[in-house]
Design a protein around this motif. Structure first.
Motif, PDB file in Angstrom:
ATOM      1  N   ALA A 284       0.746  -1.316   0.192  1.00 54.64           N
ATOM      2  CA  ALA A 284      -0.088  -0.028   0.061  1.00 54.64           C
ATOM      3  C   ALA A 284       0.755   1.228  -0.131  1.00 54.64           C
ATOM      4  CB  ALA A 284      -0.978  -0.037   1.090  1.00 54.64           C
ATOM      5  N   ARG A 285       2.031   1.318   0.689  1.00 52.97           N
ATOM      6  CA  ARG A 285       2.919   2.368   0.559  1.00 52.97           C
ATOM      7  C   ARG A 285       4.325   1.883   0.802  1.00 52.97           C
ATOM      8  NH1 ARG A 285       1.773   6.165   5.821  1.00 52.97           N
ATOM      9  NH2 ARG A 285      -0.339   6.213   4.883  1.00 52.97           N
ATOM     10  N   PRO A 286       4.775   1.750  -0.475  1.00 50.26           N
ATOM     11  CA  PRO A 286       5.841   1.020  -0.931  1.00 50.26           C
ATOM     12  C   PRO A 286       7.339   1.425  -0.384  1.00 50.26           C
ATOM     13  CG  PRO A 286       4.863   1.004  -2.911  1.00 50.26           C
ATOM     14  CD  PRO A 286       4.223   2.048  -1.957  1.00 50.26           C
ATOM     15  N   GLU A 287       7.291   2.814   0.043  1.00 51.13           N
ATOM     16  CA  GLU A 287       8.498   3.465   0.750  1.00 51.13           C
ATOM     17  C   GLU A 287       8.618   2.953   2.201  1.00 51.13           C
ATOM     18  OE1 GLU A 287       5.000   6.398   1.307  1.00 51.13           O
ATOM     19  OE2 GLU A 287       5.615   4.978  -0.261  1.00 51.13           O
ATOM     20  N   LEU A 288       7.798   2.353   2.717  1.00 52.89           N
ATOM     21  CA  LEU A 288       7.819   1.608   4.110  1.00 52.89           C
ATOM     22  C   LEU A 288       8.837   0.463   4.005  1.00 52.89           C
ATOM     23  CD1 LEU A 288       4.173   1.610   5.242  1.00 52.89           C
ATOM     24  CD2 LEU A 288       5.918   3.104   5.956  1.00 52.89           C
ATOM     25  N   GLN A 289       9.748   0.503   4.933  1.00 55.80           N
ATOM     26  CA  GLN A 289      10.516  -0.815   5.178  1.00 55.80           C
ATOM     27  C   GLN A 289      10.194  -1.515   6.446  1.00 55.80           C
ATOM     28  OE1 GLN A 289      12.884  -1.739   2.978  1.00 55.80           O
ATOM     29  NE2 GLN A 289      12.317   0.067   1.585  1.00 55.80           N
ATOM     30  N   ARG A 293      13.769  -5.494   9.180  1.00 55.35           N
ATOM     31  CA  ARG A 293      14.621  -6.066  10.415  1.00 55.35           C
ATOM     32  C   ARG A 293      14.145  -7.322  11.176  1.00 55.35           C
ATOM     33  NH1 ARG A 293      12.453  -4.161  16.130  1.00 55.35           N
ATOM     34  NH2 ARG A 293      13.378  -6.128  16.472  1.00 55.35           N
ATOM     35  N   PHE A 294      13.135  -7.917  10.351  1.00 55.02           N
ATOM     36  CA  PHE A 294      12.709  -9.359  10.679  1.00 55.02           C
ATOM     37  C   PHE A 294      13.309 -10.480   9.832  1.00 55.02           C
ATOM     38  CE2 PHE A 294       9.291  -6.366  11.901  1.00 55.02           C
ATOM     39  CZ  PHE A 294       9.427  -6.433  13.327  1.00 55.02           C
ATOM     40  N   SER A 301       4.209  -8.742  18.669  1.00 56.99           N
ATOM     41  CA  SER A 301       4.147  -7.480  19.496  1.00 56.99           C
ATOM     42  C   SER A 301       5.222  -6.553  18.860  1.00 56.99           C
ATOM     43  CB  SER A 301       4.523  -7.625  21.001  1.00 56.99           C
ATOM     44  OG  SER A 301       5.512  -8.359  21.028  1.00 56.99           O
ATOM     45  N   ASP A 302       6.548  -7.122  18.342  1.00 52.42           N
ATOM     46  CA  ASP A 302       7.441  -6.259  17.667  1.00 52.42           C
ATOM     47  C   ASP A 302       7.023  -5.914  16.237  1.00 52.42           C
ATOM     48  OD1 ASP A 302       9.569  -6.656  19.628  1.00 52.42           O
ATOM     49  OD2 ASP A 302      10.324  -8.401  18.742  1.00 52.42           O
ATOM     50  N   THR A 303       6.325  -6.459  15.744  1.00 53.05           N
ATOM     51  CA  THR A 303       5.668  -6.062  14.230  1.00 53.05           C
ATOM     52  C   THR A 303       4.871  -4.868  14.398  1.00 53.05           C
ATOM     53  OG1 THR A 303       3.830  -7.654  14.009  1.00 53.05           O
ATOM     54  CG2 THR A 303       5.819  -8.288  13.143  1.00 53.05           C
ATOM     55  N   VAL A 304       3.772  -4.950  15.548  1.00 52.78           N
ATOM     56  CA  VAL A 304       3.156  -3.828  15.882  1.00 52.78           C
ATOM     57  C   VAL A 304       3.875  -2.533  16.353  1.00 52.78           C
ATOM     58  CG1 VAL A 304       1.446  -3.075  17.500  1.00 52.78           C
ATOM     59  CG2 VAL A 304       1.248  -5.263  16.662  1.00 52.78           C
ATOM     60  N   ARG A 305       4.940  -2.791  17.132  1.00 54.44           N
ATOM     61  CA  ARG A 305       5.953  -1.924  17.526  1.00 54.44           C
ATOM     62  C   ARG A 305       6.349  -1.133  16.332  1.00 54.44           C
ATOM     63  NH1 ARG A 305       8.410  -4.513  20.997  1.00 54.44           N
ATOM     64  NH2 ARG A 305       7.397  -4.181  22.562  1.00 54.44           N
ATOM     65  N   VAL A 306       6.916  -1.930  15.347  1.00 52.75           N
ATOM     66  CA  VAL A 306       7.524  -1.265  14.284  1.00 52.75           C
ATOM     67  C   VAL A 306       6.578  -0.480  13.347  1.00 52.75           C
ATOM     68  CG1 VAL A 306       8.183  -1.977  11.829  1.00 52.75           C
ATOM     69  CG2 VAL A 306       9.287  -3.128  13.696  1.00 52.75           C
ATOM     70  N   LEU A 312       2.384   5.070  11.206  1.00 50.37           N
ATOM     71  CA  LEU A 312       1.215   4.315  10.624  1.00 50.37           C
ATOM     72  C   LEU A 312      -0.113   4.626  11.500  1.00 50.37           C
ATOM     73  CD1 LEU A 312       2.622   1.388   8.437  1.00 50.37           C
ATOM     74  CD2 LEU A 312       1.368   3.533   7.696  1.00 50.37           C
ATOM     75  N   VAL A 313       0.395   4.511  12.757  1.00 55.47           N
ATOM     76  CA  VAL A 313      -1.078   4.251  13.882  1.00 55.47           C
ATOM     77  C   VAL A 313      -1.475   5.704  13.994  1.00 55.47           C
ATOM     78  CG1 VAL A 313      -1.681   3.531  16.148  1.00 55.47           C
ATOM     79  CG2 VAL A 313      -0.053   2.479  14.492  1.00 55.47           C
TER      80      VAL A 313
END
Length: 633
Positions: A284-289, A293-294, A301-306, A312-313
């Motif tokens: 949806a937003r390709p500039e995101l990375q 790190r995974f 919980s780490d993916t939510v943190r990222v 995004l939140v």
């Protein structure tokens, strides 16, 4: 002649001969123009293309490999590893004749790969006269049914009694235009999960670790997942509303459509439910990375943190489980009211009995409400009793109060799931220094905000120790799994507390100082003397094995553990414990351990820990004192 595969050129030539219309006759030339333009713009190197095909850098510099494992996702023979070839094959496929049979039209490449088509159309500016755009009615009907306006990342908290969910889970809710609090349950959710069949035990663990299951995306009603997590598994739910625009949401759903029936090798630790939802958001937003790190671990919980750190939140909502709501409402009641509620739920009291009718009207309404919730929570299959309670409550002219359970710390605001530790200590008169590394995830004494109190889940914990007296540095222990679940008995339920660990360790008094293989497990009960403490008692079994260190090569026995875990202040907690195991088979001996460990939090990322133990292992008793600095990341 342009440099594209000879076979493709021949096939396109046949199409031109078979369909001698002006537009069709121009097809090969226009395809050549598009390929040349794509090469000039280096579209195959663009992040949008790499996100849509799930390409990741390969081991050889400059190489790529898609994480998609379903061959039919690729249109080029080398598409899994060659972004340029896949892009050109995709362009060629868009020129295929569109079926006249309406039921077969969704199989045309423009309709199978909607996100690819629209991105390439935007990047290259397709001429509709020379490359007509075909209507994909099945996709449009599906999209219209979703009526998408936005996306919410949903995080049901950890469920330690399920191996696949002990770290928590994530899914994406598609928020419809005009959605309200009352209609949110009618939305749809995108879930990524493994098809594990009926596997369990060792087969389940091995296949999950080694990528032996296919993982697929699915779209299903959100209320089904809420029922599964909140009602059946007693898991609180956190909803993170994302700031994706309607256009970005549509792009993400176009790609979700492309992934129908497409599978990935599912790995519990990295390419899991949470990881691939991040990869979907990236389209949806390709500039995101988000996934960078995974490479090794992807804990929910780490993916939510990222996601939160990426900006995004925009809003967070807490949805307590049925258990949490019931526990909260019953926590302030006196024992007599709790006894009435339980007896009503079990049918030992009736709503018309004097013990209930004599209660003040508001109290009677509350007792009947809670009795109904209690009975429904335990699913006693007593529909008549449930109906009787509901009917009695509805007859009272008292409105149902709005219940707002206080939210705990959000999962993304807790400590990092990886931990390193540096310590100094003295064992049996000898000083040592120790380095400990733990990739995941939380132990009983770690800071509790954002985690379940009384739950310990540690994977691949290892320690290197340097002994000053012997001037040696050795691996002190390696524990792939160490799990403890202390769920206190309450007015609502009587759960079993349990513990399990296995690994390699060294024990005091060994003759050859070799690593012992150990397996320990136990079960029992725990209680909550206060809101911030847990007392427990467990019966345990233990097995050690090593051919040279132990007579007969093993030792097996039974024993027990008792302890008290208490958080005295938000930054200070202690754990007082005593363990004893009598090994009565193989190497006959008794092991005992009495200890006190304390944790002081300097901040969210750093703690100090002190431990003193009096121990008995293979050759007598000794003291151990350890002071450590721990860093979470």
């Amino acid at each position: 002649m342009p440099a594209f595969p000879r076979l493709l050129f021949c096939l396109l030539s046949l199409v031109c001969v078979a369909l001698p219309t002006p537009a069709a006759a121009a097809t090969p030339a226009y395809l050549d123009e598009l390929i040349q333009a794509a090469r000039a713009q280096q579209l195959h190197q663009r992040p949008e293309w790499h996100k849509l095909l799930h390409y990741k850098p390969g081991l050889i510099p400059g190489s790529f490999k898609s994480q998609v494992d379903a061959p039919r996702f690729f249109l080029a023979e080398t598409g899994k590893t060659d972004p340029a070839a896949e892009l050109e094959a995709t362009l060629a496929a868009f020129f295929e004749a569109f079926p006249t049979d309406r039921d077969a039209q969704h199989l045309h490449p423009q309709c199978l790969f909607v996100a690819r088509y629209h991105w390439l159309k935007h990047a290259l500016g397709f001429d509709p006269e020379r490359l007509p755009e075909h209507g994909c009615w099945r996709f449009e009907e599906w999209l219209a049914a979703l009526n998408p306006q936005g996306v919410t990342l949903v995080f049901p908290t950890a469920y330690i009694n399920s191996p696949a969910s002990m770290f928590g889970h994530t899914l994406l809710r598609i928020d419809a235009a005009g959605q309200t609090e009352q209609t949110r349950l009618l939305a749809y959710a995108i879930n990524f999960g493994a098809d594990t069949g009926n596997d369990g035990g060792l087969a389940f663990a091995l296949k999950g670790l080694l990528g032996g299951y296919p993982g697929t995306f699915s779209v299903l009603p959100y209320y089904l997942k809420v029922r599964e997590y909140s009602d059946m598994e007693n898991r609180d739910i956190w909803e993170y509303q994302l700031n994706l625009t309607p256009a970005e949401t549509r792009t993400m759903l176009q790609h979700a459509w492309e992934l129908r029936g497409i599978w990935f090798d599912y790995f519990f630790f990295d390419e899991n439910c949470s990881y691939h939802l991040l990869s979907l958001i990236e389209t949806a937003r390709p500039e995101l990375q988000l996934t960078v790190r995974f490479d090794v671990w992807a804990i929910p919980s780490d993916t939510v943190r990222v996601t939160e750190r990426a900006g995004l939140v925009e809003n967070v909502v807490y949805r307590p489980s049925r258990h949490a709501v019931l526990q909260y409402r019953m926590s302030g009641l006196d024992p007599a009211r709790i006894n009435d509620i339980r007896n009503l739920a079990l049918g030992e009291l009736r709503p018309a009995d004097e013990a209930i009718t004599a209660l003040p009207l508001a109290t009677r309404a509350e007792v009947l409400e809670l009795a109904h919730e209690y009975a429904d929570y335990h699913r006693d299959d007593n529909d008549r009793q449930l109906h009787r309670l509901l009917q009695a409550r509805s007859a009272l002219p008292v409105s149902r109060p709005e219940i707002k359970v206080p939210a705990d710390t959000r999962p993304d605001q807790g400590h990092g799931t990886a931990r390193s530790s540096l310590s100094v200590g003295r064992e049996d008169g000898a000083y040592y220094q120790q380095l400990e590394l733990r990739p995941a995830y939380h132990d009983l004494l770690d800071p509790t905000p954002g985690y379940s109190r009384g739950a310990q889940i540690e994977f691949f914990n290892l320690a290197l120790r340097h002994n000053n007296q012997a001037d040696t540095t050795r691996l002190q222990y390696f524990k792939p799994v160490n799990i403890i679940s202390l769920t206190p008995v309450s007015d609502i339920s009587t759960p079993i507390s349990w513990q399990f660990d296995f690994g390699l360790t060294r024990k005091h008094g060994q003759q050859h100082n070799r690593m012992l293989a150990t397996v320990n497990g136990g079960a029992g009960m725990s209680w909550a003397p206060s809101a911030h403490s847990i007392a427990y008692a467990l019966l345990k079994l233990g097995i050690d094995a090593e051919a040279k260190e132990l007579r007969k090569g093993y030792a097996a026995g039974a024993g027990g553990s008792i302890g008290l875990l208490a958080e005295l202040r938000p930054d200070w907690a202690l754990h007082l414990f005593a363990h004893s195991t009598d090994y009565t088979a193989g190497e006959v001996h008794t092991e005992k351990r009495l200890g006190l460990e304390q944790r002081y939090s300097l901040n969210k990322a750093n703690t100090l820990r002190m431990e003193w133990t009096r121990q008995r292992e293979l050759d007598g008793e000794f003291n151990n004192f350890n002071l450590s600095w721990q860093h979470f990341f």
